[in-house]
Design a protein around this motif. Structure first.
Motif, PDB file in Angstrom:
ATOM      1  N   MET A 217       0.841  -1.190   0.000  1.00  0.00           N
ATOM      2  CA  MET A 217       0.000   0.000   0.000  1.00  0.00           C
ATOM      3  C   MET A 217       0.882   1.247   0.000  1.00  0.00           C
ATOM      4  O   MET A 217       2.016   1.238   0.459  1.00  0.00           O
ATOM      5  N   LYS A 218       0.320   2.308  -0.521  1.00  0.00           N
ATOM      6  CA  LYS A 218       1.038   3.576  -0.601  1.00  0.00           C
ATOM      7  C   LYS A 218       0.106   4.693  -0.156  1.00  0.00           C
ATOM      8  O   LYS A 218      -1.085   4.690  -0.461  1.00  0.00           O
ATOM      9  N   SER A 219       0.687   5.647   0.578  1.00  0.00           N
ATOM     10  CA  SER A 219      -0.111   6.765   1.067  1.00  0.00           C
ATOM     11  C   SER A 219      -0.544   7.650  -0.093  1.00  0.00           C
ATOM     12  O   SER A 219       0.232   7.962  -0.984  1.00  0.00           O
ATOM     13  N   ASN A 220      -1.818   8.034  -0.045  1.00  0.00           N
ATOM     14  CA  ASN A 220      -2.373   8.931  -1.067  1.00  0.00           C
ATOM     15  C   ASN A 220      -3.088  10.103  -0.393  1.00  0.00           C
ATOM     16  O   ASN A 220      -4.134  10.560  -0.834  1.00  0.00           O
ATOM     17  N   LEU A 221      -2.479  10.616   0.677  1.00  0.00           N
ATOM     18  CA  LEU A 221      -3.113  11.674   1.466  1.00  0.00           C
ATOM     19  C   LEU A 221      -3.045  13.040   0.795  1.00  0.00           C
ATOM     20  O   LEU A 221      -3.723  13.964   1.221  1.00  0.00           O
ATOM     21  N   ARG A 222      -2.223  13.184  -0.213  1.00  0.00           N
ATOM     22  CA  ARG A 222      -2.030  14.469  -0.895  1.00  0.00           C
ATOM     23  C   ARG A 222      -1.614  15.538   0.112  1.00  0.00           C
ATOM     24  O   ARG A 222      -2.147  16.651   0.131  1.00  0.00           O
ATOM     25  N   LEU A 223      -0.655  15.169   0.944  1.00  0.00           N
ATOM     26  CA  LEU A 223      -0.127  16.119   1.917  1.00  0.00           C
ATOM     27  C   LEU A 223       1.008  16.919   1.276  1.00  0.00           C
ATOM     28  O   LEU A 223       1.923  16.348   0.686  1.00  0.00           O
ATOM     29  N   PHE A 224       0.954  18.217   1.429  1.00  0.00           N
ATOM     30  CA  PHE A 224       1.997  19.076   0.889  1.00  0.00           C
ATOM     31  C   PHE A 224       2.690  19.787   2.039  1.00  0.00           C
ATOM     32  O   PHE A 224       2.070  20.170   3.033  1.00  0.00           O
ATOM     33  N   THR A 225       3.979  19.928   1.888  1.00  0.00           N
ATOM     34  CA  THR A 225       4.798  20.389   2.993  1.00  0.00           C
ATOM     35  C   THR A 225       4.477  21.829   3.355  1.00  0.00           C
ATOM     36  O   THR A 225       4.307  22.679   2.491  1.00  0.00           O
ATOM     37  N   PRO A 226       4.408  22.119   4.644  1.00  0.00           N
ATOM     38  CA  PRO A 226       4.265  23.511   5.083  1.00  0.00           C
ATOM     39  C   PRO A 226       5.608  24.222   4.988  1.00  0.00           C
ATOM     40  O   PRO A 226       6.635  23.596   4.698  1.00  0.00           O
ATOM     41  N   PRO A 227       5.634  25.535   5.216  1.00  0.00           N
ATOM     42  CA  PRO A 227       6.924  26.240   5.174  1.00  0.00           C
ATOM     43  C   PRO A 227       7.933  25.703   6.178  1.00  0.00           C
ATOM     44  O   PRO A 227       9.129  25.776   5.941  1.00  0.00           O
TER      45      PRO A 227
END
Length: 551
Positions: A217-227
């Motif tokens: 399985m692979k994460s698909n959370l669509r998390l984008f890095t904060p500053p």
């Protein structure tokens, strides 16, 4: 040895002291050339120096960082270990002052014969000669002592990632083509033989183990890095403990009825504000929001009952009028609790009852008597809006504490700030409900039923436009006259209600022009040349008056 002509000395025979002291080290001039040092956190070979400089931002960035005249905490150089990826956080390097000397070391090798005693084989031994030369000083050094921030690589094929790249490259066409994709809950996806996917223990999945054979399985959370991920510069020992603020909750999908488990931050902010509706909404709320209703058990029962009685007595209040009915400690409790008022009232976002608290279930648009609770507000541009200092807040806190200590002081607290009687003024801004206006002339106009509408209007409420404008004109004149130290007479107000000749419009309100020195054309100030002419005219008139008085 003779000592000043005396007999033989008894000292032992030792060599002279001058022969045992080594000669002083020779002095070498130190070059005044300045060098700057970078302690690069990695292996740098002569062939990879251009790559290291590029990851530090280039030669220009390095020169700018060293030439910058700023505080120590503001001087830093960033190292990009993953150049070209906009989501990768750089490694910060601090520029610190140093007093180091740069040495140039030259090593020369020469060979000399050496005969091995055991084997008898002749070998050559290499002997090194070192030459050291100080070529300059190092006043500044870049050191990378802090921890590298957490790194996370999102899917660069995601539309949001492409948008970020387009913004960095100033690609206008790609920016205009961006659309927000629909939100899906496929937070974990199967990727088959993808080597970058992680192997998840089936016991951690909700489904039975036999349904998860060798599935990657692979994460698909669509998390984008904060500053910035972490503000900690040193490692913390947390022993891999779970976040105590995260709890597992069950969420039911309204469409499918499927139950899913999620981690919810129980310390997150919850809004306890009252329900807010528009004047155009057909119905009014008759009960508080669910999040507010959950806090009912935490409310003070006596205070909550008092608020309910006040709204039964009068269905619409301004906050100032309502707080004037409460003791200081009760007012403080209502303000701090956040959920007491939403338990008994709601608010309008627009219309004649804007910024008032209305009893739940009461619709003023259906009741003509609600016209007495309409609110009028006038801005005072001369009133400075400043934030009180800490000293003033502390003084007010002490006064409030003293007021709570004795019943006499509580009665002395001014509880008439929401009332206008036409003779006194208690604040510098006019915000009154019509029922709180006790001025005789205004009271007659408010209670007049000749200009009452059959249907409530969004702008004027239950009054006609003519009636509400007359009330506003008189109230405005009386209020600002009191601010100027003058009690407006009935004759002055009646003169303002006489329509202009040939029209049905009321005469324009007298406006105070700014002094000639303030050249703000948006506020009606004179132009510089007009102001100069006015000052010259005033000076000539004053000279003429002085001349007449001397005669």
């Amino acid at each position: 040895m003779d000592t000043n002509g005396a007999g033989p000395s008894t000292l032992p025979n030792v060599p002279e002291l001058s022969s045992s002291v080594p000669p002083p080290a020779p002095s070498h001039p130190l070059s005044s050339t300045h060098f700057y040092s970078i302690e690069y956190p990695g292996y740098v070979q002569p062939t990879s120096i251009p790559l290291a400089v590029e990851r530090l931002g280039g030669q220009t960035s390095i020169e700018t960082a060293f030439k910058r005249v700023s505080a120590k905490n503001e001087s830093l150089l960033e190292l990009h270990l993953r150049p070209g990826i906009p989501f990768a956080h750089p490694v910060p390097g601090d520029i610190v002052p140093t007093s180091n000397v740069l040495l140039k070391v030259i090593k020369r090798k020469r060979k000399r014969p050496n005969v091995e005693e055991v084997t008898g084989v002749r070998e050559e031994e290499q002997v090194g000669e070192y030459t050291v030369e100080a070529v300059g000083v190092i006043p500044k050094t870049v050191r990378f002592r802090g921890m590298v921030d957490y790194q996370f690589q999102p899917d660069m094929n995601d539309p949001l990632a492409k948008l970020r790249v387009a913004m960095d490259n100033m690609d206008v066409e790609s920016i205009l083509k961006y659309k927000i994709p629909p939100e899906k809950e496929d937070y974990m996806i199967s990727v088959g033989g993808d080597p970058s996917a992680m192997q998840i223990d089936p016991q951690l999945m909700d489904e039975p183990q036999e349904k998860q054979p060798d599935t990657k399985m692979k994460s698909n959370l669509r998390l984008f890095t904060p500053p910035l991920f972490s503000r900690q510069g040193i490692p913390q020992n947390y022993n891999y403990r779970a976040n105590t603020a995260s709890v597992v909750t069950t969420v039911v999908d309204e469409e499918t009825g499927e139950e899913k488990k999620r981690l919810i931050n129980r310390t997150r902010w919850k809004g306890y504000g009252p329900i807010s509706i528009l004047f155009s909404d057909k119905t009014v709320p008759d009960k508080p929001p669910a999040t507010v209703e959950e806090k009912r058990k935490e409310a003070d029962p006596k205070l909550l009952k008092k608020l309910e009685e006040l709204f039964q007595e009068r269905p619409i209040w301004t906050r100032a009028a309502l707080f004037n009915q409460l003791a200081p400690w009760e007012m403080r409790e209502v303000i701090n609790s956040k959920f007491l008022l939403p338990l008994v009232s709601y608010v309008f976002q627009d219309g004649p009852w804007r910024d008032t608290q209305l009893c739940l279930g009461y619709d003023p648009r259906q009741d003509q008597d609600a016209r007495f609770y309409q609110r009028l507000y006038f801005r005072n541009t001369s009133h400075p809006v400043v934030r009180p200092s800490i000293t003033i807040k502390r003084q007010e806190g002490r006064v409030e504490a003293q007021a709570r200590s004795t019943d006499t002081a509580i009665r002395e607290v001014d509880r008439r700030s929401h009332i206008f009687d036409g003779l006194t003024v208690t604040k510098e801004t006019a915000a009154f409900q019509l029922c709180d206006i006790y001025d005789p002339m205004l009271k007659e106009m408010i209670e007049d039923e000749d200009d009452v509408r059959e249907v409530c209007n969004e702008r004027d409420g239950w009054y006609s436009t003519r009636a509400i404008e007359r009330i506003k004109t008189v109230l405005r004149h009386k209020f600002f006259s009191l601010l100027g130290g003058h009690v407006a007479t009935r004759e002055e107000c009646e003169a303002l209600l006489v329509p202009q000749e040939g029209t049905n419009k009321l005469p324009l309100r007298p406006t105070r022009r700014l002094k000639p020195g303030k050249h703000n054309m948006a506020k009606g100030a004179l132009r510089p040349e007009d102001a100069a002419a006015q000052r010259l005219t005033a000076m000539i008139e004053q000279k003429a008056k002085d001349f007449q008085s001397q005669r």
